[in-house]
Enzyme design. Structure first.
Site, short mmCIF file in Angstrom:
data_model
loop_
_atom_site.label_atom_id
_atom_site.label_comp_id
_atom_site.label_asym_id
_atom_site.label_seq_id
_atom_site.Cartn_x
_atom_site.Cartn_y
_atom_site.Cartn_z
N LYS A 42 -17.21 -53.09 19.26
CA LYS A 42 -18.15 -52.03 18.98
C LYS A 42 -18.98 -52.31 17.74
CE LYS A 42 -14.71 -48.47 20.13
NZ LYS A 42 -13.89 -47.42 19.50
N ASP A 99 -21.28 -58.52 14.47
CA ASP A 99 -21.33 -57.89 13.15
C ASP A 99 -20.85 -58.81 12.05
OD1 ASP A 99 -18.72 -57.87 14.08
OD2 ASP A 99 -18.35 -55.76 13.70
N ASP A 102 -15.34 -63.73 10.88
CA ASP A 102 -14.18 -63.88 9.99
C ASP A 102 -13.50 -65.21 10.33
OD1 ASP A 102 -12.01 -63.58 8.35
OD2 ASP A 102 -11.42 -61.62 9.08
N PHE A 152 -12.37 -57.18 2.72
CA PHE A 152 -12.51 -56.30 3.87
C PHE A 152 -13.66 -55.33 3.62
CE2 PHE A 152 -11.59 -52.70 6.58
CZ PHE A 152 -11.39 -53.35 7.79
N ASP A 159 -15.69 -50.97 10.95
CA ASP A 159 -14.76 -49.85 10.78
C ASP A 159 -13.51 -50.22 10.00
OD1 ASP A 159 -13.66 -51.48 12.96
OD2 ASP A 159 -12.21 -49.86 13.14
P1 IMP Z 1 -13.03 -63.06 13.98
O1 IMP Z 1 -12.80 -63.09 15.45
O2 IMP Z 1 -11.82 -63.47 13.19
O3 IMP Z 1 -14.26 -63.79 13.50
O4 IMP Z 1 -13.16 -61.55 13.59
C1 IMP Z 1 -14.27 -60.87 13.84
C2 IMP Z 1 -13.95 -59.43 14.17
O5 IMP Z 1 -12.91 -58.90 13.32
C3 IMP Z 1 -15.19 -58.65 13.89
O6 IMP Z 1 -15.95 -58.52 15.06
C4 IMP Z 1 -14.65 -57.34 13.37
O7 IMP Z 1 -14.44 -56.45 14.45
C5 IMP Z 1 -13.29 -57.68 12.75
N1 IMP Z 1 -13.40 -57.84 11.28
C6 IMP Z 1 -13.27 -58.99 10.60
N2 IMP Z 1 -13.44 -58.79 9.28
C7 IMP Z 1 -13.69 -57.46 9.13
C8 IMP Z 1 -13.98 -56.63 7.98
O8 IMP Z 1 -14.06 -57.06 6.82
N3 IMP Z 1 -14.20 -55.31 8.24
C9 IMP Z 1 -14.15 -54.79 9.49
N4 IMP Z 1 -13.90 -55.53 10.58
C10 IMP Z 1 -13.67 -56.87 10.41
MG MG Z 2 -16.42 -56.65 16.10
#
Ligand code: IMP
Ligand code: MG
Length: 178
Positions: A42, A99, A102, A152, A159
């Site tokens: 989302k 968005d 990470d 974070f 969210d």
């Molecule tokens: P990744 O798959 O590890 O790159 O994580 C990405 C997803 O984790 C994003 O689409 C977010 O939904 C969530 N996420 C990662 N870091 C944050 C943060 O600092 N705040 C909120 N959501 C996060």
């Molecule tokens: Mg996301």
């Protein structure tokens, strides 16, 4: 309202300015071609809406619902996909809109999923990337908004336990007992 903010990391006007720049880049690169913005739900919904309004191209939108994270403050790595009709992207120009980057697991998953459907081209547009990110697999971000410290963050679609998404800026929350 129970939401508590520690610091505003990126104010609203800076996000707006950056989105204009990203949209100008995208519009220039695709010129008179059509694109589909594929938004990873989302979190990227607010970004998608603001970005699409600035594009000077024919644009369609589609959605992909992924979750890689527990609703707390750590990305989890294992990606779950929720059922949603996948947009027809064969032989189309696709930009995945995300968005935050990470670990990169979500974007890598989304890219693979798209490639199975043979798009004409596939690029990625990501609002935030955490610096010193521990990438599980290399992943190219073609259009990037901001690199931020490894904290974070919430707001502008992001969210903490489903709250804070509506804030018009990016902030570091004060995570207490609410
Ligand atoms: P990744 O798959 O590890 O790159 O994580 C990405 C997803 O984790 C994003 O689409 C977010 O939904 C969530 N996420 C990662 N870091 C944050 C943060 O600092 N705040 C909120 N959501 C996060
Ligand atoms: Mg996301």
């Amino acid at each position: 309202m129970n939401l508590a903010i520690e610091t505003v990391l990126i104010p609203q006007d800076e996000i707006e300015q950056k989105i204009k720049e990203l949209a100008a880049d995208i519009s220039r690169i695709y010129q008179n071609e059509e694109i589909i913005l594929l938004s990873v739900l989302k979190g990227s919904i607010v970004f998608l809406v603001d970005l699409m309004k600035q594009l000077t191209l024919d644009v369609e939108i589609g959605f992909l619902y992924l979750s890689s994270y527990r609703g707390e403050t750590e990305a989890q790595g294992a990606v779950k996909e929720y059922e949603l009709p996948f947009p027809a992207i064969e032989n189309r120009n696709v930009i995945l809109v995300e968005d935050i980057f990470d670990t990169g697991a979500s974007l890598n998953y989304a890219k693979k999923r798209c490639m199975e459907l043979h798009p004409k081209s596939l690029r990625t547009c990501v609002l935030l990337k955490k610096e010193e990110v521990q990438m599980q697999e290399p992943c190219t971000i073609d259009f990037l908004g901001f690199t931020i410290p490894d904290k974070f963050v919430v707001g502008y679609g992001l969210d903490y336990r489903e709250k804070y998404r509506h804030l018009p800026y990016i902030a570091v929350p004060r995570l207490g007992n609410h």
